[in-house]
Design a protein around this motif. Structure first.
Motif, PDB file in Angstrom:
ATOM      1  N   THR A  77      -3.982 -10.267  -4.267  1.00  0.00           N
ATOM      2  CA  THR A  77      -2.994  -9.233  -3.948  1.00  0.00           C
ATOM      3  C   THR A  77      -3.174  -8.030  -4.867  1.00  0.00           C
ATOM      4  OG1 THR A  77      -1.460 -10.923  -3.162  1.00  0.00           O
ATOM      5  CG2 THR A  77      -0.521  -8.775  -3.714  1.00  0.00           C
ATOM      6  N   ALA A  78      -3.457  -8.298  -6.135  1.00  0.00           N
ATOM      7  CA  ALA A  78      -3.676  -7.206  -7.098  1.00  0.00           C
ATOM      8  C   ALA A  78      -4.880  -6.354  -6.697  1.00  0.00           C
ATOM      9  CB  ALA A  78      -3.864  -7.769  -8.503  1.00  0.00           C
TER      10      ALA A  78
ATOM     11  N   THR B  65      -7.595   5.318   4.946  1.00  0.00           N
ATOM     12  CA  THR B  65      -7.902   6.712   5.237  1.00  0.00           C
ATOM     13  C   THR B  65      -7.951   6.962   6.744  1.00  0.00           C
ATOM     14  OG1 THR B  65      -9.151   6.932   3.183  1.00  0.00           O
ATOM     15  CG2 THR B  65      -9.620   8.547   4.914  1.00  0.00           C
ATOM     16  N   ARG B  66      -8.588   6.060   7.467  1.00  0.00           N
ATOM     17  CA  ARG B  66      -8.760   6.234   8.915  1.00  0.00           C
ATOM     18  C   ARG B  66      -7.512   5.883   9.720  1.00  0.00           C
ATOM     19  NH1 ARG B  66     -13.014   2.993   8.102  1.00  0.00           N
ATOM     20  NH2 ARG B  66     -12.212   1.491   9.586  1.00  0.00           N
ATOM     21  N   SER B  67      -6.821   4.821   9.315  1.00  0.00           N
ATOM     22  CA  SER B  67      -5.778   4.267  10.183  1.00  0.00           C
ATOM     23  C   SER B  67      -4.419   4.130   9.530  1.00  0.00           C
ATOM     24  CB  SER B  67      -6.223   2.901  10.692  1.00  0.00           C
ATOM     25  OG  SER B  67      -7.447   2.997  11.379  1.00  0.00           O
ATOM     26  N   GLY B  68      -4.302   4.505   8.266  1.00  0.00           N
ATOM     27  CA  GLY B  68      -3.012   4.455   7.601  1.00  0.00           C
ATOM     28  C   GLY B  68      -2.848   3.252   6.683  1.00  0.00           C
ATOM     29  N   ALA B  69      -1.911   3.410   5.766  1.00  0.00           N
ATOM     30  CA  ALA B  69      -1.687   2.394   4.736  1.00  0.00           C
ATOM     31  C   ALA B  69      -1.169   1.078   5.309  1.00  0.00           C
ATOM     32  CB  ALA B  69      -0.732   2.933   3.679  1.00  0.00           C
TER      33      ALA B  69
ATOM     34  N   LEU C   4      -5.381   0.394  -2.820  1.00  0.00           N
ATOM     35  CA  LEU C   4      -4.487   1.328  -2.126  1.00  0.00           C
ATOM     36  C   LEU C   4      -3.852   2.363  -3.037  1.00  0.00           C
ATOM     37  CD1 LEU C   4      -2.841  -1.176   0.353  1.00  0.00           C
ATOM     38  CD2 LEU C   4      -4.528   0.615   0.862  1.00  0.00           C
ATOM     39  N   ARG C   5      -4.178   2.337  -4.313  1.00  0.00           N
ATOM     40  CA  ARG C   5      -3.621   3.330  -5.254  1.00  0.00           C
ATOM     41  C   ARG C   5      -4.330   4.648  -5.116  1.00  0.00           C
ATOM     42  NH1 ARG C   5      -3.183  -0.326 -10.494  1.00  0.00           N
ATOM     43  NH2 ARG C   5      -1.896  -1.817  -9.488  1.00  0.00           N
TER      44      ARG C   5
END
Length: 153
Positions: free
Chosen positions: A145-146, A123-127, A152-153
């Motif tokens: 990893t999951a 949210t603050r710095s990007g995906a 991130l979904r």
């Protein structure tokens, strides 16, 4: 035992007593901040929720003297504290509730905690930065990893 302070690491119970004592007026904010300071400065590596409480105790005497002033540790009553007494009591209550949630499922709590960090960073710095941070958490064994993809979904 902390190699820097030579003291046993604080327990949940000790942290709770200090916090309750400040809320009840039995100890000052400065006393609590001074007590927590060595642990915060020495990069306490104990339980995450104890660390969060130590950081809170260490910061509870932060105040500003005037508009635009940088917060600083304050021992007098002339300054405006950044956290009200009511906020300290509410924060203690939330911390105690969070301990209960943690105790019910420590591994699940830890995964959710790190996932929240990944989401907040996105949210603050990007995906891209969040994915990079997530990869570091995976490499360190804190998440899968999951778990990162889920966050991130």
């Amino acid at each position: 035992m902390n190699p820097v302070t030579g003291q046993d690491e604080p327990t949940r119970a000790e942290v709770q007593v200090w916090w309750e004592d400040v809320v009840a007026g039995r100890r000052t904010r400065t006393e609590a901040s001074d007590w927590a300071d060595p642990w915060v400065q020495a990069n306490f590596m104990g339980e995450e929720l104890v660390l969060q409480a130590l950081v809170y105790l260490h910061a509870m005497d932060l105040a500003v003297d005037g508009l635009g002033d940088a917060p600083r540790h304050q021992s007098g009553s002339d300054s405006k504290y950044l956290v009200s007494e009511a906020d300290m009591a509410r924060a203690l209550s939330r911390w105690l509730q969070e301990l209960s949630v943690y105790d019910e499922d420590p591994d699940g709590w830890t995964v959710r905690h790190f996932q929240k960090m990944v989401r907040n960073l996105a949210t603050r710095s990007g995906a891209d930065r969040a994915r990079s941070f997530g990869a570091k958490l995976v490499a360190a064994g804190h998440l899968t990893t999951a778990d990162v993809l889920d966050a991130l979904r």
